[in-house]
Design a protein around this motif. Structure first.
Motif, PDB file in Angstrom:
ATOM      1  N   GLY A   1      -8.761  -3.076  -0.018  1.00  0.00           N
ATOM      2  CA  GLY A   1      -7.934  -1.903   0.277  1.00  0.00           C
ATOM      3  C   GLY A   1      -7.040  -1.648  -0.873  1.00  0.00           C
ATOM      4  O   GLY A   1      -6.088  -0.764  -0.853  1.00  0.00           O
ATOM      5  N   ASP A   2      -7.173  -2.292  -1.905  1.00  0.00           N
ATOM      6  CA  ASP A   2      -6.107  -2.097  -3.274  1.00  0.00           C
ATOM      7  C   ASP A   2      -6.907  -0.876  -3.880  1.00  0.00           C
ATOM      8  O   ASP A   2      -7.854  -0.852  -4.045  1.00  0.00           O
ATOM      9  N   VAL A   3      -5.812   0.152  -4.224  1.00  0.00           N
ATOM     10  CA  VAL A   3      -6.196   1.140  -5.150  1.00  0.00           C
ATOM     11  C   VAL A   3      -6.340   1.105  -6.655  1.00  0.00           C
ATOM     12  O   VAL A   3      -5.325   0.495  -7.166  1.00  0.00           O
ATOM     13  N   LEU A   4      -7.365   0.936  -7.121  1.00  0.00           N
ATOM     14  CA  LEU A   4      -7.739   0.502  -8.609  1.00  0.00           C
ATOM     15  C   LEU A   4      -7.503   1.394  -9.590  1.00  0.00           C
ATOM     16  O   LEU A   4      -7.211   1.406 -10.626  1.00  0.00           O
ATOM     17  N   ALA A   5      -7.754   2.698  -8.986  1.00  0.00           N
ATOM     18  CA  ALA A   5      -7.826   3.934 -10.028  1.00  0.00           C
ATOM     19  C   ALA A   5      -7.259   5.162  -9.226  1.00  0.00           C
ATOM     20  O   ALA A   5      -7.871   5.387  -8.199  1.00  0.00           O
TER      21      ALA A   5
ATOM     22  N   LEU B   1      -9.202  -7.067 -10.845  1.00  0.00           N
ATOM     23  CA  LEU B   1     -10.640  -6.281 -10.638  1.00  0.00           C
ATOM     24  C   LEU B   1     -10.525  -5.116 -11.369  1.00  0.00           C
ATOM     25  O   LEU B   1     -11.269  -4.425 -11.577  1.00  0.00           O
ATOM     26  N   SER B   2      -9.640  -4.906 -12.223  1.00  0.00           N
ATOM     27  CA  SER B   2      -9.473  -3.740 -13.265  1.00  0.00           C
ATOM     28  C   SER B   2      -9.030  -4.165 -14.667  1.00  0.00           C
ATOM     29  O   SER B   2      -8.005  -4.911 -14.792  1.00  0.00           O
TER      30      SER B   2
ATOM     31  N   GLY C   1       0.921  -1.237   0.129  1.00  0.00           N
ATOM     32  CA  GLY C   1      -0.063   0.044  -0.030  1.00  0.00           C
ATOM     33  C   GLY C   1       0.733   1.261  -0.036  1.00  0.00           C
ATOM     34  O   GLY C   1       0.156   2.515   0.010  1.00  0.00           O
ATOM     35  N   ASN C   2       2.182   1.112  -0.124  1.00  0.00           N
ATOM     36  CA  ASN C   2       2.645   2.366  -0.313  1.00  0.00           C
ATOM     37  C   ASN C   2       2.901   3.061  -1.642  1.00  0.00           C
ATOM     38  O   ASN C   2       3.068   2.431  -2.588  1.00  0.00           O
TER      39      ASN C   2
END
Length: 475
Positions: A417-421, A361-362, A325-326
């Protein structure tokens, strides 16, 4: 795009110079979203009407100035009238308003040339609701946007839900304005926290919005989780570095997809707002692109799909996130400070080249034909003005090539919690999106169900005044 996936999107546009211009920009964004097969589009807090960043309306403890009252008058006049009432505790008309069942009195009026009689039917509102419904209907995009709404003598910071088939199906009013916002925004009722539901290609989407710092209210978040939402919307005015970690926490906590949207506002906003999306400047720019063979900018972040219409005159920060997540900031410019991308042949002005994200997911966007621009409906019957105030930069301490009052930061986060965009920094024209599988929300509840097995609701009870917390169905 697999049939089981839904494309959710957001953007960081700034409020335009007038309300009709802002509505025109929404129409333009929705058409671009539709051309890229977006199903749901979120726009920022207070996007229609404006966020009065930096002003105090002439108020100090125990005193108000005449100039401040005039400033409030201008802000009130810039707000939109959606035809709702104040209601009990700021709840509005709720379902009666949605179904257009509020009393519409006939008002006596002086006969003017062209009038059909001496009574004018009060259609409740200034036409903004009807215009937003038209945009959703003609583009096929489910829209959620922030607005400043007037009802009675009060202003509310609201978010409206617009279904392409059903029209306006719900509205949130911010229950707890933050700090000096309380001077000008009334408290909305918790009854407006009710989630709404829609079905897209056989997939049920249960969605609800928490506005700005409402997201820091644990019980308010729990009231949304308890309704079995799988899409959590967070229109905001907070562009600090602490915001994205909060969105990741919400996503993990609620095991839902989270979409956040914040305006990107340039410091020289007056000059920039003259370049409204869909206006003459854009048409001229597109003509130049066709003549020179250039294409719009694609966001090089491997976690982001970005549809942007113009080459920025500033250096945008690009970043990705590692497994922990960094955030890792990437170089994105050549020696001349220009973003370099390869133009994709055969893509029209509305369907912009995107970078493929190889995640579960993307997925990459498929270029699509442009959706014809619908003609604008008659302008809403208000004065068409958007409030403008002095500005204070509280969103960033860093100096950039072009200074911003608010840097944006819109983003989409998965239930894990993954940033997808995103985060979409310093970009007031692009659209970012991700293709998501809502069954991931169920997969995540294997080990964490905040509103069910993990809540210990045999020991902890949550009730919300005026709100039914019965969970919405899965199908």
């Amino acid at each position: 795009m697999a049939p089981s996936k839904i494309r959710i999107a957001t953007a960081s546009p700034s409020t335009q110079s007038t309300t009709p211009e802002t509505l025109s920009q929404i129409s333009h964004l929705a058409r671009r979203a539709a051309s890229n097969h977006v199903d749901i589009l979120l726009l920022p807090e207070a996007y229609i009407g404006g966020y009065p960043r930096g002003t105090n309306f002439g108020c100090v403890m125990g005193s108000r100035s005449a100039e401040g009252r005039d400033e409030y008058l201008r802000y009130f006049q810039a707000a939109v009238d959606l035809g709702d009432i104040v209601g009990e505790g700021g709840a509005g008309g709720l379902e009666k308003w949605v179904r257009r069942e509020l009393v519409g009195d006939e008002i006596q009026g002086r006969v003017q040339e062209g009038d059909k009689g001496d009574k004018v039917k009060n259609k409740r509102g200034d036409g903004t609701r009807e215009e937003l419904e038209r945009i959703a209907r003609e583009t096929g995009v489910f829209l959620v946007t922030g607005c400043i709404e007037k009802a009675g003598g009060s202003l509310y910071c609201s978010a409206v839900y617009l279904c392409p088939k059903m029209g306006m199906i719900g509205k949130r009013r911010k229950v707890m304005p933050t700090a000096i916002e309380r001077l000008v925004w009334a408290q909305g009722s918790p009854a407006t926290l009710r989630a709404v539901s829609t079905v897209i290609r056989g997939v049920r989407v249960n969605l609800a919005a928490a506005i700005c710092w409402e997201n820091y209210m644990p019980m308010l978040r729990q009231s949304l989780y308890s309704q079995n939402i799988n899409l959590y919307l967070a229109p905001t005015a907070d562009g600090r570095d602490t915001w994205l970690p909060l969105m990741k926490t919400v996503a993990i906590e609620g095991r839902c997809f989270v979409v956040s949207s914040n305006m990107c506002v340039r410091k020289d906003g007056d000059k920039q707002q003259a370049k409204t999306n869909g206006g003459p400047a854009l048409a001229q720019q597109q003509e130049q692109q066709q003549q020179t063979g250039t294409s719009a900018i694609a966001d090089p972040s491997p976690y982001s799909h970005n549809d942007s219409h113009s080459r920025p005159k500033h250096i945008r920060r690009q970043s990705i996130f590692d497994e922990d997540g960094n955030e890792i900031v990437l170089p994105c410019c050549n020696e001349q400070g220009v973003v370099e991308v390869e133009a994709e042949a055969g893509v029209d002005d509305e369907a912009v080249s995107t970078t493929t994200a190889k995640t579960s997911l993307s997925s990459a966007a498929t270029p699509a034909a442009s959706v014809p621009a619908p003609a604008l409906a008659p302008k809403p019957e208000n004065n068409g003005k958007t409030f403008k105030s002095p500005v204070i930069d509280r969103s960033t301490g860093a100096k950039t090539a072009e200074e911003f009052v608010s840097r944006g930061g819109s983003a989409i986060v998965s239930p894990f919690g993954d940033v997808l965009a995103g985060p979409q920094w310093e970009d007031d024209e692009g659209i970012i999106w991700a293709d998501v599988d809502f069954e991931d929300c169920i997969r995540g509840r294997l080990d964490l169900d905040t509103a069910g097995s993990y809540s210990r609701n045999d020991s902890f009870k949550l009730t919300v005044e005026g709100l039914d917390l019965s969970p919405l169905p899965y199908q």
